[in-house]
Design a protein around this motif. Structure first.
Motif, PDB file in Angstrom:
ATOM      1  N   UNK A  45      10.849   2.693  -8.205  1.00  0.00           N
ATOM      2  CA  UNK A  45      10.559   3.025  -6.848  1.00  0.00           C
ATOM      3  C   UNK A  45      11.121   1.995  -6.362  1.00  0.00           C
ATOM      4  N   UNK A  46      12.055   1.862  -4.522  1.00  0.00           N
ATOM      5  CA  UNK A  46      12.193   0.411  -4.546  1.00  0.00           C
ATOM      6  C   UNK A  46      11.772   0.654  -2.966  1.00  0.00           C
ATOM      7  N   UNK A  47      10.922  -0.892  -2.170  1.00  0.00           N
ATOM      8  CA  UNK A  47      10.776  -0.711  -0.915  1.00  0.00           C
ATOM      9  C   UNK A  47      11.233  -1.338   0.066  1.00  0.00           C
ATOM     10  N   UNK A  57      12.031   4.049   0.156  1.00  0.00           N
ATOM     11  CA  UNK A  57      10.875   3.903   0.847  1.00  0.00           C
ATOM     12  C   UNK A  57      10.869   2.601   2.013  1.00  0.00           C
ATOM     13  N   UNK A  58      11.679   2.649   3.483  1.00  0.00           N
ATOM     14  CA  UNK A  58      11.575   1.970   4.276  1.00  0.00           C
ATOM     15  C   UNK A  58      10.053   1.573   4.702  1.00  0.00           C
ATOM     16  N   UNK A  72      11.156  -2.218  -7.232  1.00  0.00           N
ATOM     17  CA  UNK A  72      11.954  -3.371  -6.520  1.00  0.00           C
ATOM     18  C   UNK A  72      10.915  -3.109  -5.160  1.00  0.00           C
ATOM     19  N   UNK A  73      10.979  -4.339  -4.198  1.00  0.00           N
ATOM     20  CA  UNK A  73      11.438  -5.372  -3.001  1.00  0.00           C
ATOM     21  C   UNK A  73      12.083  -6.082  -2.762  1.00  0.00           C
ATOM     22  N   UNK A  74      12.579  -5.585  -1.692  1.00  0.00           N
ATOM     23  CA  UNK A  74      13.862  -5.883  -0.901  1.00  0.00           C
ATOM     24  C   UNK A  74      13.141  -7.025   0.401  1.00  0.00           C
ATOM     25  N   UNK A 102       0.967  -1.187   0.162  1.00  0.00           N
ATOM     26  CA  UNK A 102       0.536  -0.443  -0.478  1.00  0.00           C
ATOM     27  C   UNK A 102       0.995   1.303  -0.332  1.00  0.00           C
ATOM     28  N   UNK A 103       2.062   1.216   1.000  1.00  0.00           N
ATOM     29  CA  UNK A 103       3.002   2.100   0.721  1.00  0.00           C
ATOM     30  C   UNK A 103       3.786   3.232  -0.200  1.00  0.00           C
TER      31      UNK A 103
END
Length: 345
Positions: A253-255, A282-283, A231-233, A152-153
């Motif tokens: 964007x990177x989460x 974003x964390x 990208x999701x880490x 969601x973020x």
């Protein structure tokens, strides 16, 4: 009661422990299932930072068996999921509804006794009715909400290409939410063929084993050298934490959802990617928003109730509470590959 009590680093035992006593706004939950979170083994086996003895475990489901005189939102006999995070409600972040960022929170399974036990005391504000959801599945509502908090973020949109770096439980749950959001092109990366097979079954369009191929090179090939939109880490690895910067397109964007367990040193190329490509980083911490515990929890329960999400295939191991030491010995000795482990009192 019986409980899995931690007396020191890598010293968890099945022993008698005092029954919890509830206050006027508390309930007592008879624990039916408690998941082993990815954060549990590092803390239990290597570096516990809270008071001892302790009862870990924060992915909890069960039945209300006692309640305080002021409790009105839940009844004895109700089947519930437990929200383990207890915000102070007074700091600036809580007053803004940013409960995940509370300055003075408590946590079941950390500084408070948790769910590796037959019973646990919980504030009445921290239990949610699960209806007829299976208890083992309900024990996974907490990590499901964590994954949704990140999705969601970061706000994926239709047509995005997304890479998930780390295809363990967290990565798999992110994948499920991305599918629900309408994301069709999902690249799953891991070093485990079993976890990649699970990701494929859940809907990943491409799977890359990072032991066999360089994921950065492969992802750039797949995206015509442009990179992914998001990208999701999800691995908590210094390698994937850096690789996310190299596989994301300009204005991408990177989460960051994975926990850092060591210092991170970036190559020049990776660091320059942040400003040369004008990336958004974003964390995402925990899973809470307003009204507490937030839409992440309410949506997770709703999607499980209407069968839009199926988590059963993710559970690979079940241990009775009396075998809690064997469960963590298996993890410590890497005797078996596992996905989600459920402890059952």
């Amino acid at each position: 009661m019986k409980a899995g009590v931690l007396f020191g680093v890598n010293d968890i035992r099945y022993v008698d422990f005092p029954d919890p006593e509830y206050g006027e706004d508390d309930v007592i939950v008879e624990v039916k299932a408690c998941g082993v979170c990815g954060s549990d083994p590092p803390r239990i086996l290597k570096k516990w930072k809270y008071n001892l003895p302790a009862i870990p475990g924060h992915e909890i489901s069960g039945v209300i068996v006692e309640k305080g005189p002021k409790v009105k939102n839940i009844e004895i006999g109700d089947r519930v999921a437990v929200v383990p995070f207890i915000p102070c409600g007074k700091c600036d972040n809580c007053l803004r509804g940013n409960f995940s960022l509370c300055d003075d929170y408590d946590m079941l399974g950390a500084n408070l006794y948790g769910g590796f036990a037959e019973y646990v005391k919980v504030p009445s504000s921290n239990v949610l009715n699960i209806g007829d959801i299976d208890f083992e599945i309900a024990a996974m509502i907490e990590p499901l909400a964590v994954a949704l908090h990140g999705v969601l973020g970061i706000r994926p949109t239709l047509g995005d290409t997304v890479a998930i770096m780390g295809s363990g439980i967290l990565g798999q749950l992110v994948l499920l939410w991305l599918k629900i959001c309408g994301v069709g092109d999902i690249i799953a990366v891991d070093i485990s063929d079993k976890k990649l097979a699970e990701a494929k079954m859940l809907g990943a369009t491409t799977c890359i084993n990072a032991k066999e191929k360089d994921p950065v090179e492969e992802i750039l090939k797949l995206t015509s050298n442009k990179g992914v939109d998001i990208a999701f880490e999800c691995a908590g690895s210094t390698i994937t934490q850096e690789q996310c910067l190299l596989i994301t397109r300009k204005k991408g964007k990177i989460a960051y959802l994975g926990i850092a367990y060591s210092d991170i040193h970036l190559s020049e190329k990776a660091f320059e990617s942040i400003f040369r490509k004008e990336l958004t980083l974003k964390g995402f911490w925990n899973s809470y928003s307003a009204p507490f515990p937030g839409q992440e929890w309410y949506k997770s329960i709703s999607y499980l109730k209407n069968k839009s999400i199926n988590l059963e295939s993710m559970i690979t191991h079940r241990f009775e509470l009396s075998k809690i030491k064997e469960a963590f010995d298996m993890i410590a000795n890497k005797r078996e590959e596992y996905n989600k482990i459920i402890i059952i009192p």
